[in-house]
Scaffold this active site. Structure first.
Site, short mmCIF file in Angstrom:
data_model
loop_
_atom_site.label_atom_id
_atom_site.label_comp_id
_atom_site.label_asym_id
_atom_site.label_seq_id
_atom_site.Cartn_x
_atom_site.Cartn_y
_atom_site.Cartn_z
N ASP A 85 0.25 2.46 8.13
CA ASP A 85 0.20 3.90 7.33
C ASP A 85 -0.58 3.57 6.16
O ASP A 85 -1.11 2.51 5.78
CB ASP A 85 1.72 4.15 6.93
CG ASP A 85 2.50 3.04 6.35
OD1 ASP A 85 2.04 1.81 6.52
OD2 ASP A 85 3.00 3.51 5.12
N GLU A 143 5.09 1.76 6.51
CA GLU A 143 5.82 0.72 5.63
C GLU A 143 5.97 0.98 4.14
O GLU A 143 6.99 0.62 3.52
CB GLU A 143 4.65 -0.47 5.51
CG GLU A 143 5.09 -1.79 4.74
CD GLU A 143 5.23 -1.74 3.47
OE1 GLU A 143 6.00 -1.87 2.95
OE2 GLU A 143 4.09 -1.03 3.00
NI NI Z 1 0.78 -2.62 1.83
#
Ligand code: NI
Length: 401
Positions: A85, A143
């Site tokens: 991401d 994340e």
């Molecule tokens: Ni990172």
């Protein structure tokens, strides 16, 4: 059937140099996507894995992918995790591969992580005779937020076959390219979040005796919260309490009715999780009581600390030492109060998360992570693949039965 690594050491490196790592990374960099919206990213990973004939499953925890590559004979199962991401940041770099998604940017290097995992998958699929057992490549969404590791674990990515250990890396501009940060035990901090609304009693700025000033109460809370680290905790345990938001009041001659604050708490020792939360609540409630104000607080434990298994850290360190080939290239003093949801994988199975140095002062690639001008030295990509591949070859030895 596992050939000796030493006789083909240079071959590994030249095979990895043939991979299109930089092209993949630059493609991904141009099309960054936020957490759980990594559709183009997942499509790219899916297409590459399909083209290479690698077995994989898509749509895990929305946009996650798991590829499974079996070696030529039975053996252990090693997982390699990469996050995919990007961040809600508008890129300020004037590079040909600049983000084409306004307001979204790969400002943390996850485009590089995805490219490294793809390169590792490609190499391993072509060299199945060089390892036993199975390698699972986990392409994880979200994340940065709200966290994709937990949903992927809940979806069963560590089962069928059962993962024995896991490794992962973060490109790291806090270290120069050509270095690797690896340490046993705690590497990154737990990430907690809190929000608190203070309810006082507003009134005229000239008549404080008729009010309960939410500004004064909030200010005292901000100061008092600093004593959690200074006076509640063992000084040998590192922690941070940061109030990042403080809002109160509407005009210079009006005493504020309410105040709002939010902050983050970081620490390495998991035993501190309840200690800090309880102390924070006590301080806020106590200060409010002393003024006749009330509070409404919420506290979340987002990510636990990243804690590396000593044996897995030894494995990564020995492999990285052979890849980096300079005595000063392995940096053990690489702890950071930053957080990572790799921690959930490391709670489930032993593993090691490490930092891959990616800054290059001469080329101006020194901006910190999450900066609109963040970029990294792409020569680190091949180093990342080589470390992963050699970890596989060292960990995935044939079972002795
Ligand atoms: Ni990172």
């Amino acid at each position: 059937m596992v050939s000796s690594p030493s006789c083909t050491d240079t071959q590994i490196r030249s095979d990895i140099q043939q991979l299109d790592l930089i092209a993949w990374r630059r493609y991904l960099h141009q099309y960054p996507e936020l957490g759980f919206k990594e559709h183009l990213t997942a499509e790219f990973v899916d297409q590459q894995l399909t083209a290479w004939g690698i077995e994989h499953q898509t749509g895990i925890a929305k946009t996650g992918i798991v590829a499974t590559i079996a070696g030529d004979c039975p053996g252990p199962v090693l997982a390699i995790r990469a996050d995919m991401d990007a961040l809600p940041i508008h890129e300020e770099n004037a590079v040909p591969y600049r983000s084409r998604h306004d307001g979204v940017m790969h400002a943390c290097g996850h485009d590089g992580h995805t490219a490294i995992a793809l390169g590792t998958a490609h190499y391993l699929a072509q060299h199945r005779h060089r390892f036993a057992g199975t390698v699972k490549l986990i392409f994880q969404p979200a994340e940065e937020s709200p966290g994709g590791a937990q949903p992927m674990i809940a979806a069963g990515v560590l089962q069928n076959p059962q993962v024995d250990a896991i490794i992962g890396l973060h490109l790291w501009n806090n270290l120069p390219v050509g270095t690797v940060g690896v340490k046993s035990g705690s590497l990154m901090a737990a990430v907690d979040l809190f929000e608190c609304t203070i309810q006082g009693k507003g009134g005229h700025g000239a008549m404080p005796h008729q009010t309960t000033d939410a500004v004064v109460v909030s200010a005292q809370i901000v100061n008092a919260l600093q004593t959690i680290v200074a006076r509640t905790m063992n000084p040998l345990d590192a922690a941070v309490v940061t109030i990042g938001q403080l809002q109160a009041g509407t005009a210079s001659n009006v005493i504020a009715d309410t105040g709002f604050m939010s902050g983050t708490v970081r620490y390495f020792n998991p035993e501190l999780a309840p200690v800090i939360e309880v102390r924070l609540q006590q301080i806020i409630t106590g200060v409010c009581q002393s003024w006749g104000a009330t509070s409404d607080c919420r506290y979340w434990h987002l990510y636990p600390p990243v804690i590396n298994d000593p044996d897995m850290a030894d494995l990564v360190r020995s492999v990285a030492t052979s890849v980096i080939e300079t005595p000063t290239g392995i940096v053990p003093t690489c702890q950071t109060m930053g957080g990572e949801d790799m921690s959930f994988f490391l709670q489930a199975v032993p593993g090691c998360y490490f930092f891959l140095g990616s800054a290059n002062t001469e080329r101006g690639l020194t901006y910190p992570h999450h900066h609109p001008q963040f970029d990294f030295d792409e020569t680190a990509l091949a180093t990342g693949v080589e470390i992963f591949v050699r970890c596989v070859e060292k960990f995935c030895k044939p079972s002795v039965r």
